[in-house]
Enzyme design. Structure first.
Site, PDB file in Angstrom:
ATOM      1  N   ASP A 101       0.892  -1.159   0.000  1.00 21.09           N
ATOM      2  CA  ASP A 101       0.000   0.000   0.000  1.00 21.09           C
ATOM      3  C   ASP A 101       0.926   1.203   0.000  1.00 21.09           C
ATOM      4  O   ASP A 101       1.609   1.468   0.982  1.00 21.09           O
ATOM      5  CB  ASP A 101      -0.860  -0.058   1.273  1.00 21.09           C
ATOM      6  CG  ASP A 101      -1.771   1.163   1.421  1.00 21.09           C
ATOM      7  OD1 ASP A 101      -1.582   2.155   0.694  1.00 21.09           O
ATOM      8  OD2 ASP A 101      -2.654   1.107   2.299  1.00 21.09           O
TER       9      ASP A 101
ATOM     10  N   TYR B 217       0.843  -0.014  15.067  1.00 22.54           N
ATOM     11  CA  TYR B 217      -0.090  -0.167  13.964  1.00 22.54           C
ATOM     12  C   TYR B 217       0.254   0.762  12.812  1.00 22.54           C
ATOM     13  O   TYR B 217       0.363   1.963  12.992  1.00 22.54           O
ATOM     14  CB  TYR B 217      -1.529   0.105  14.411  1.00 22.54           C
ATOM     15  CG  TYR B 217      -2.481  -0.019  13.252  1.00 22.54           C
ATOM     16  CD1 TYR B 217      -2.630  -1.245  12.616  1.00 22.54           C
ATOM     17  CD2 TYR B 217      -3.166   1.075  12.748  1.00 22.54           C
ATOM     18  CE1 TYR B 217      -3.460  -1.378  11.514  1.00 22.54           C
ATOM     19  CE2 TYR B 217      -4.006   0.956  11.652  1.00 22.54           C
ATOM     20  CZ  TYR B 217      -4.143  -0.273  11.048  1.00 22.54           C
ATOM     21  OH  TYR B 217      -4.958  -0.394   9.953  1.00 22.54           O
TER      22      TYR B 217
ATOM     23  N   LYS C 207      -2.855  -2.575   7.723  1.00 22.71           N
ATOM     24  CA  LYS C 207      -2.940  -4.016   7.857  1.00 22.71           C
ATOM     25  C   LYS C 207      -2.134  -4.689   6.754  1.00 22.71           C
ATOM     26  O   LYS C 207      -1.767  -4.069   5.767  1.00 22.71           O
ATOM     27  CB  LYS C 207      -4.414  -4.426   7.794  1.00 22.71           C
ATOM     28  CG  LYS C 207      -4.758  -5.611   8.644  1.00 22.71           C
ATOM     29  CD  LYS C 207      -4.407  -5.458  10.110  1.00 22.71           C
ATOM     30  CE  LYS C 207      -4.611  -6.756  10.860  1.00 22.71           C
ATOM     31  NZ  LYS C 207      -4.247  -6.652  12.258  1.00 22.71           N
TER      32      LYS C 207
HETATM   33  P1  13P Z   1      -5.228  -0.595   4.829  1.00 23.43           P
HETATM   34  O1  13P Z   1      -4.456  -1.575   5.670  1.00 23.43           O
HETATM   35  O2  13P Z   1      -5.874  -1.258   3.659  1.00 23.43           O
HETATM   36  O3  13P Z   1      -4.366   0.564   4.437  1.00 23.43           O
HETATM   37  O4  13P Z   1      -6.430  -0.054   5.680  1.00 23.43           O
HETATM   38  C1  13P Z   1      -6.128   0.618   6.844  1.00 23.43           C
HETATM   39  C2  13P Z   1      -7.297   1.147   7.604  1.00 23.43           C
HETATM   40  O5  13P Z   1      -7.091   1.713   8.622  1.00 23.43           O
HETATM   41  C3  13P Z   1      -8.645   0.971   7.091  1.00 23.43           C
HETATM   42  O6  13P Z   1      -9.589   1.476   7.981  1.00 23.43           O
HETATM   43 MG    MG Z   2      -4.194   2.012   3.177  1.00 20.50          MG
HETATM   44 MG    MG Z   3      -4.997  -2.194   2.065  1.00 21.86          MG
END
Ligand code: 13P
Ligand code: MG
Ligand code: MG
Ligand code: 13P
Length: 364
Positions: free
Chosen positions: A12, A228, A231
Site C-alpha cells: 500500500d 499499527y 494491515k
Molecule cells: P489498509 O491496511 O488497507 O491501508 O487499511 C487501513 C485502515 O485503517 C482501514 O480502515
Molecule cells: Mg491504506
Molecule cells: Mg490495504
C-alpha cells in the site's frame, strides 16, 4: 522443461480516497517500471493489479525466489509509485515502505511477498488471490478447505493423484519457527494450530511428492514496525488441476464469507467478501474485507490472463451473506468480537492508552 519463478509482491503506497482504492496513476507508473524490466530481460512477464488500496506486482522470471534483482525491482517500483502518491497527496503515501533503504531482500521492509519456483507443466492454471482490509491468517481456512477438506475438494476422494493428501507448512510468527504437518494423518493437529489465525499461518502447501501447490504471504507489519501502520493485506498463489485442486475447488471455500480480522483501522472482524475486480473498493466502514481471484494460464512464463474469477453470479449469494454478516457485526460497535481482542490490539493502539492511564489505575 525449465524452471520458472512466480513472484507476487504487494504494498500500500497510498490510498485513493482514504484507504478505499487505487489511483490509476500508480498502476500506470508500476506498468512503466515493470515494462522496462521486461524489455531488459529481467522479467519474462508481469501483470499489475490492485485490490482496494493495495498495489500488486505479479511477475514471472528466471531468477528464483528471494532474488535481489526482483525484490530490488519491486522496491524501486513501490518507491517510484510513492513519489506519484506524494505528489497527488494520496492517503498514507508510502504507508508500507517501513525502511528507508533496500538491503537485498524486500521481506521485513514492509511489502507483502509470496513466491514459488517450479517446472511449468503441460498446462499450468494458476490463481492469485489478493485481499484488502485483512491479514495473512485469513488464508488458513480457505487453504485448509482447498487442500484437506473432502467436502470442499472432491478430488481428495475421487482423484488418485490427490488421494495421498498434502503437506502444510505452518509458521509460528511469534516464535519464528515452522512446522510441516501432513494431511489427512495429522489433520486434527493441523487444525489446532491454524485455527489460531493470528499466530499460526499456513505458509505453503506441498503435494507429498514435493510438488508445490500454494504459497501465501505471511508478513505482519506491526511485528516489523512495533506499532499499527496499516494491515498486512495478504496475497496467495494456488496452482490448479492435474493432481492439485481444480480451479473450482480452489475458489469454492470463498463461497463462505468467513470472519477475518483487518476491517476499519485494522482492528475489527468482518466477513471476507469475494468480489469482481471492479468491486474491490471497500468503502463501508472501510470494508467489509475483500478478496479477488485473478486466474492465469502460464505459457512459457507468459501470464495469459487475468480472468476475473469471482465475477460470477454464483458468488452473489456469498456476497449477500457477507453483507448480512457485516450488518450483524457492525451492530456490536466497539465491542468484541467485532473489535479485535486485546492480545491483537496490543500491537496497535493499546500500549499508548495503557501508558496514558498508567497513573490513573489504583489498586481495587
Ligand atoms: P489498509 O491496511 O488497507 O491501508 O487499511 C487501513 C485502515 O485503517 C482501514 O480502515
Ligand atoms: Mg491504506
Ligand atoms: Mg490495504
Ligand atoms: P483435472 O483435469 O485437473 O484432473 O481436473 C478435472 C476437472 O476438470 C475438475 O473439475
Amino acid at each position: 522443461m525449465s524452471r520458472i519463478t512466480l513472484s507476487v509482491i504487494k504494498a500500500d503506497v497510498g490510498g485513493y480516497v482514504g484507504h478505499a482504492t487505487m489511483h490509476p496513476d500508480l498502476v500506470d507508473k508500476a506498468n512503466k517500471k515493470l515494462s522496462a524490466a521486461r524489455k531488459k530481460g529481467l522479467l519474462v512477464d508481469f501483470y499489475v493489479a490492485s485490490c482496494g488500496d493495495d498495489l500488486e506486482l505479479i511477475m514471472t522470471h528466471k531468477k528464483g525466489t528471494d532474488s535481489k534483482e526482483i525484490h530490488g525491482l519491486a522496491w524501486d517500483t513501490f518507491t517510484a509509485c510513492t513519489e506519484v502518491a506524494k505528489k497527488l497527496k494520496l492517503y498514507g503515501a508510502g504507508q508500507d515502505l517501513l525502511k528507508d533503504a533496500f538491503s537485498g531482500n524486500i521481506k521485513g521492509l514492509g511489502p507483502g511477498v509470496t513466491e514459488m519456483e517450479f517446472n511449468e507443466r503441460k498446462s499450468e492454471p494458476i490463481i492469485i488471490f489478493m485481499a484488502d482490509k485483512t491479514s495473512p491468517g485469513a488464508w488458513n481456512l480457505p487453504l485448509y478447505k482447498m487442500f484437506a477438506d473432502p467436502f470442499n475438494t472432491a478430488g481428495l476422494v475421487i482423484d488418485p493423484a490427490m488421494h495421498e493428501g498434502f503437506v502444510f507448512e505452518v509458521l509460528d510468527i511469534k516464535k519464528h519457527k515452522k512446522i510441516a504437518l501432513s494431511c489427512p494423518e495429522e489433520m486434527y493437529d493441523l487444525l489446532m494450530f491454524i485455527g489460531a489465525v493470528d499466530r499460526f499461518m499456513i505458509k505453503a502447501v506441498y503435494r507429498k511428492d514435493g510438488e508445490i501447490g500454494a504459497t501465501a504471504s505471511t508478513q505482519k507489519l506491526s511485528l516489523v514496525a512495533g506499532r499499527y501502520v496499516g494491515k498486512d493485506d495478504p496475497v496467495l498463489i494456488v496452482r490448479c488441476q492435474s493432481g492439485l485442486p481444480a480451479v473450482g475447488e480452489a475458489l469454492e471455500p470463498f463461497a463462505f464469507a468467513h470472519l477475518v480480522e483487518g476491517w476499519m483501522r485494522g482492528s475489527h472482524q468482518g466477513p471476507l467478501m469475494p468480489v469482481a475486480f471492479h468491486d474491490a473498493n471497500p468503502s463501508r466502514f472501510d470494508g467489509p474485507p475483500r478478496v479477488i481471484a485473478a486466474g492465469f494460464q502460464l505459457c512459457n512464463g507468459k501470464l495469459e490472463g487475468p480472468v476475473d474469477l469471482f465475477d460470477d453470479p454464483s458468488f452473489d449469494e456469498a456476497r449477500r451473506k457477507a453483507n448480512e454478516i457485516a450488518y450483524y457485526m457492525r451492530a456490536h460497535g466497539p465491542f468484541e468480537p467485532h473489535r479485535l481482542g486485546l492480545e491483537t490490539l496490543e500491537y496497535t493502539t493499546m500500549p499508548q492508552l495503557m501508558k496514558k492511564f498508567e497513573k490513573k489505575f489504583k489498586p481495587e
